[in-house]
Scaffold this motif. Structure first.
Motif, short mmCIF file in Angstrom:
data_model
loop_
_atom_site.label_atom_id
_atom_site.label_comp_id
_atom_site.label_asym_id
_atom_site.label_seq_id
_atom_site.Cartn_x
_atom_site.Cartn_y
_atom_site.Cartn_z
N PHE A 118 -23.26 5.55 20.06
CA PHE A 118 -23.42 6.83 19.37
C PHE A 118 -23.64 7.97 20.35
O PHE A 118 -22.92 8.98 20.32
N VAL A 119 -24.60 7.83 21.24
CA VAL A 119 -24.92 8.96 22.12
C VAL A 119 -23.84 9.20 23.17
O VAL A 119 -23.65 10.34 23.61
N SER A 120 -23.11 8.16 23.55
CA SER A 120 -22.07 8.35 24.57
C SER A 120 -20.91 9.21 24.06
O SER A 120 -20.19 9.81 24.85
N GLY A 121 -20.76 9.31 22.75
CA GLY A 121 -19.68 10.10 22.18
C GLY A 121 -20.09 11.49 21.72
O GLY A 121 -19.28 12.21 21.15
N LEU A 122 -21.33 11.88 21.97
CA LEU A 122 -21.80 13.18 21.50
C LEU A 122 -21.31 14.32 22.38
O LEU A 122 -21.33 14.22 23.61
N ALA A 123 -20.92 15.41 21.75
CA ALA A 123 -20.61 16.64 22.45
C ALA A 123 -21.85 17.53 22.41
O ALA A 123 -22.64 17.47 21.46
N ASP A 124 -22.01 18.36 23.43
CA ASP A 124 -23.20 19.21 23.51
C ASP A 124 -23.42 20.05 22.26
O ASP A 124 -24.56 20.18 21.80
N ASP A 125 -22.37 20.58 21.68
CA ASP A 125 -22.54 21.46 20.53
C ASP A 125 -23.02 20.71 19.28
O ASP A 125 -23.53 21.33 18.35
N GLU A 126 -22.91 19.39 19.26
CA GLU A 126 -23.38 18.61 18.12
C GLU A 126 -24.91 18.53 18.08
O GLU A 126 -25.50 18.29 17.01
N LEU A 127 -25.55 18.73 19.21
CA LEU A 127 -27.00 18.57 19.29
C LEU A 127 -27.77 19.62 18.50
O LEU A 127 -28.94 19.42 18.18
N ASP A 128 -27.13 20.71 18.17
CA ASP A 128 -27.78 21.77 17.38
C ASP A 128 -27.66 21.55 15.87
O ASP A 128 -28.24 22.31 15.09
N ARG A 129 -26.95 20.51 15.47
CA ARG A 129 -26.77 20.23 14.04
C ARG A 129 -28.12 19.87 13.41
O ARG A 129 -28.88 19.07 13.95
N ILE A 130 -28.43 20.47 12.28
CA ILE A 130 -29.66 20.18 11.55
C ILE A 130 -29.52 18.81 10.89
O ILE A 130 -28.56 18.57 10.15
N VAL A 131 -30.49 17.93 11.15
CA VAL A 131 -30.44 16.59 10.57
C VAL A 131 -31.60 16.31 9.62
O VAL A 131 -31.58 15.29 8.93
#
Length: 171
Positions: A118-131
């Motif tokens: 999961f984390v290896s495929g994350l793009a930087d801009d995804e980290l700001d997504r509200i979860v």
């Protein structure tokens, strides 16, 4: 270096710590306590794995490996399937009886592998997504991952510390 590389490295360090804490350990030391109220290595590893499994499953909008892969049935603990150990009492900790490190590692490795993917495929801009909007301010993906890392590293360190104490006692 990409953020996904940093996250993969950090979660990999949890795996290294867990494997080190369980390497060559026997069932007696898995269940030993530093004092009557402290956590056992078995509980610490089970709990950190349950937290990671619960939170990553939520982020992926999928089932927890604990339930979907049948680990709940293999462990046969006296808790509801969704229990992660959060808020457990000393008596609850004593009920996490695990007969072998292989059982803990099997579950941990499956959860760890899913997290790494999961984390290896994350793009930087995804980290700001509200979860999680239940908090003020709402929790972002990046903050949730750091929360899981912090909790898991803390418990892995506690397991390593207890393992060191137990190893010195048995010299």
């Amino acid at each position: 270096m990409k953020t996904s590389d940093i996250l993969a490295d950090a979660f990999g360090r949890i795996s290294e710590s867990v494997h080190s804490a369980l390497d060559g350990i026997d069932a007696q030391r898995l269940l030993a306590r530093a004092d009557p109220e402290s956590n056992t290595i078995a509980w610490l590893i089970w709990h950190l794995t349950r937290v990671q499994d619960d939170h990553i499953a939520d982020l992926l909008d999928t089932g927890q490996i604990w339930i979907t892969a049948g680990w709940v049935d293999r462990f046969r603990l006296p808790f509801p399937p969704e229990d992660t150990g959060y808020g457990h009492s000393s008596d609850d900790v004593a009920q996490v009886v695990v007969s072998s490190p292989e059982l803990l590692l099997g579950y941990f490795d499956e959860v760890s592998d899913r997290t790494a993917h999961f984390v290896s495929g994350l793009a930087d801009d995804e980290l700001d997504r509200i979860v999680d909007e239940r908090w003020d301010p709402p929790v972002t993906l990046g903050v949730r991952l750091v929360s899981v890392l912090a909790d898991d590293l803390q418990h892995a360190g506690q397991a390593a510390f207890l393992r060191g104490i137990l190893d010195r006692e048995n010299r």
